[in-house]
Design a protein around this motif. Sequence first.
Motif, PDB file in Angstrom:
ATOM      1  N   PRO A  40       0.822  -1.211   0.000  1.00  0.00           N
ATOM      2  CA  PRO A  40       0.000   0.000   0.000  1.00  0.00           C
ATOM      3  C   PRO A  40       0.849   1.251   0.000  1.00  0.00           C
ATOM      4  O   PRO A  40       1.873   1.328   0.664  1.00  0.00           O
ATOM      5  N   ALA A  41       0.420   2.238  -0.778  1.00  0.00           N
ATOM      6  CA  ALA A  41       1.159   3.504  -0.843  1.00  0.00           C
ATOM      7  C   ALA A  41       0.842   4.346   0.379  1.00  0.00           C
ATOM      8  O   ALA A  41      -0.300   4.412   0.818  1.00  0.00           O
ATOM      9  N   PRO A  42       1.848   4.999   0.973  1.00  0.00           N
ATOM     10  CA  PRO A  42       1.584   5.899   2.097  1.00  0.00           C
ATOM     11  C   PRO A  42       0.695   7.048   1.652  1.00  0.00           C
ATOM     12  O   PRO A  42       0.690   7.425   0.488  1.00  0.00           O
ATOM     13  N   ALA A  43      -0.042   7.599   2.598  1.00  0.00           N
ATOM     14  CA  ALA A  43      -0.896   8.737   2.265  1.00  0.00           C
ATOM     15  C   ALA A  43      -0.029   9.913   1.865  1.00  0.00           C
ATOM     16  O   ALA A  43       1.011  10.169   2.452  1.00  0.00           O
ATOM     17  N   THR A  44      -0.473  10.610   0.840  1.00  0.00           N
ATOM     18  CA  THR A  44       0.286  11.774   0.404  1.00  0.00           C
ATOM     19  C   THR A  44       0.056  12.932   1.357  1.00  0.00           C
ATOM     20  O   THR A  44      -0.958  13.019   2.020  1.00  0.00           O
ATOM     21  N   GLY A  45       1.001  13.825   1.428  1.00  0.00           N
ATOM     22  CA  GLY A  45       0.872  14.972   2.317  1.00  0.00           C
ATOM     23  C   GLY A  45       1.577  16.169   1.732  1.00  0.00           C
ATOM     24  O   GLY A  45       2.280  16.066   0.741  1.00  0.00           O
ATOM     25  N   LYS A 140      19.570  -3.366  -4.412  1.00  0.00           N
ATOM     26  CA  LYS A 140      18.557  -2.356  -4.133  1.00  0.00           C
ATOM     27  C   LYS A 140      17.897  -1.912  -5.428  1.00  0.00           C
ATOM     28  O   LYS A 140      18.569  -1.495  -6.376  1.00  0.00           O
ATOM     29  N   THR A 141      16.582  -1.989  -5.477  1.00  0.00           N
ATOM     30  CA  THR A 141      15.805  -1.651  -6.663  1.00  0.00           C
ATOM     31  C   THR A 141      15.372  -0.182  -6.629  1.00  0.00           C
ATOM     32  O   THR A 141      15.426   0.473  -5.575  1.00  0.00           O
ATOM     33  N   PRO A 142      14.901   0.353  -7.768  1.00  0.00           N
ATOM     34  CA  PRO A 142      14.367   1.725  -7.756  1.00  0.00           C
ATOM     35  C   PRO A 142      13.231   1.890  -6.745  1.00  0.00           C
ATOM     36  O   PRO A 142      13.151   2.913  -6.069  1.00  0.00           O
ATOM     37  N   GLU A 143      12.364   0.890  -6.671  1.00  0.00           N
ATOM     38  CA  GLU A 143      11.266   0.943  -5.710  1.00  0.00           C
ATOM     39  C   GLU A 143      11.807   1.111  -4.291  1.00  0.00           C
ATOM     40  O   GLU A 143      11.324   1.952  -3.516  1.00  0.00           O
ATOM     41  N   ASP A 147      11.271   4.338  -1.882  1.00  0.00           N
ATOM     42  CA  ASP A 147      10.620   4.125  -0.594  1.00  0.00           C
ATOM     43  C   ASP A 147      11.517   4.583   0.558  1.00  0.00           C
ATOM     44  O   ASP A 147      11.046   5.180   1.536  1.00  0.00           O
ATOM     45  N   ALA A 148      12.812   4.292   0.464  1.00  0.00           N
ATOM     46  CA  ALA A 148      13.751   4.667   1.528  1.00  0.00           C
ATOM     47  C   ALA A 148      13.835   6.179   1.691  1.00  0.00           C
ATOM     48  O   ALA A 148      14.129   6.676   2.785  1.00  0.00           O
TER      49      ALA A 148
END
Length: 224
Positions: A40-45, A140-143, A147-148
């Motif tokens: 799940p994607a984190p909520a945008t802010g 380590k992938t682009p994703e 995310d990091a």
Amino acid sequence: MGSPMRTIKLCGAFVLLAFLGWVSGIAYPGSGQAQTSSKPAPATGNQPGVWHHFGDTPAPAAPGKNTPWPIGSANRLAGMERQLWVMVNHDRLDPANASEIKGGRAGALRWNEKLAEVARAHSRDMMDQKFFDHVDPRGKTPEARIDAAGIPWRAMGENIATNGKGAGDAEAAFMNEPHNKPNHRANILNPDFTEVGIGIVQDQRGRYYITQDFVGMPSAPKTK
């Protein structure tokens, strides 16, 4: 409800200076193939200092002939990054490319400096560790890199290139690829992407390492 899907589109182009021209399009395993993740994607802010809307920070003009930039100059490379951003948006908004875009238009990408830092770090890593791939030697992938960095997304893509000429030649190589195929051109024209970060570094021999990272921001949660 199920978790929102997150789409990843990766593409790598290898551009070499030849005696009579440029050779591009050497594919790497998995290049151009769409992948999905159910994370799940984190909520945008609203994150001040991170999201810079297109037009807020104009691309700097190239220096005149009497003011050359030295190899590796941070100002010169930052200028090239912003110029490539302008090129990407020009290609996305070009009516000649509308038939390839779902809905007929892609919209200009906003510059995301935090995403540019991720792209810059990957370009520097490729240069320092002498590899050319979306996945670094540590796996380590682009994703994972995005995310990091704490950047929320619902769709992401990455284009990479290396050459001895710079941003303009990389963008031309990307856009000269076949139409309506899962490749660099498709990433540039993808209407699902809303933000871009570009990172360019140059080694002591004059070779550039270029990373374009694209993301589509998750929708803001509905409020009652």
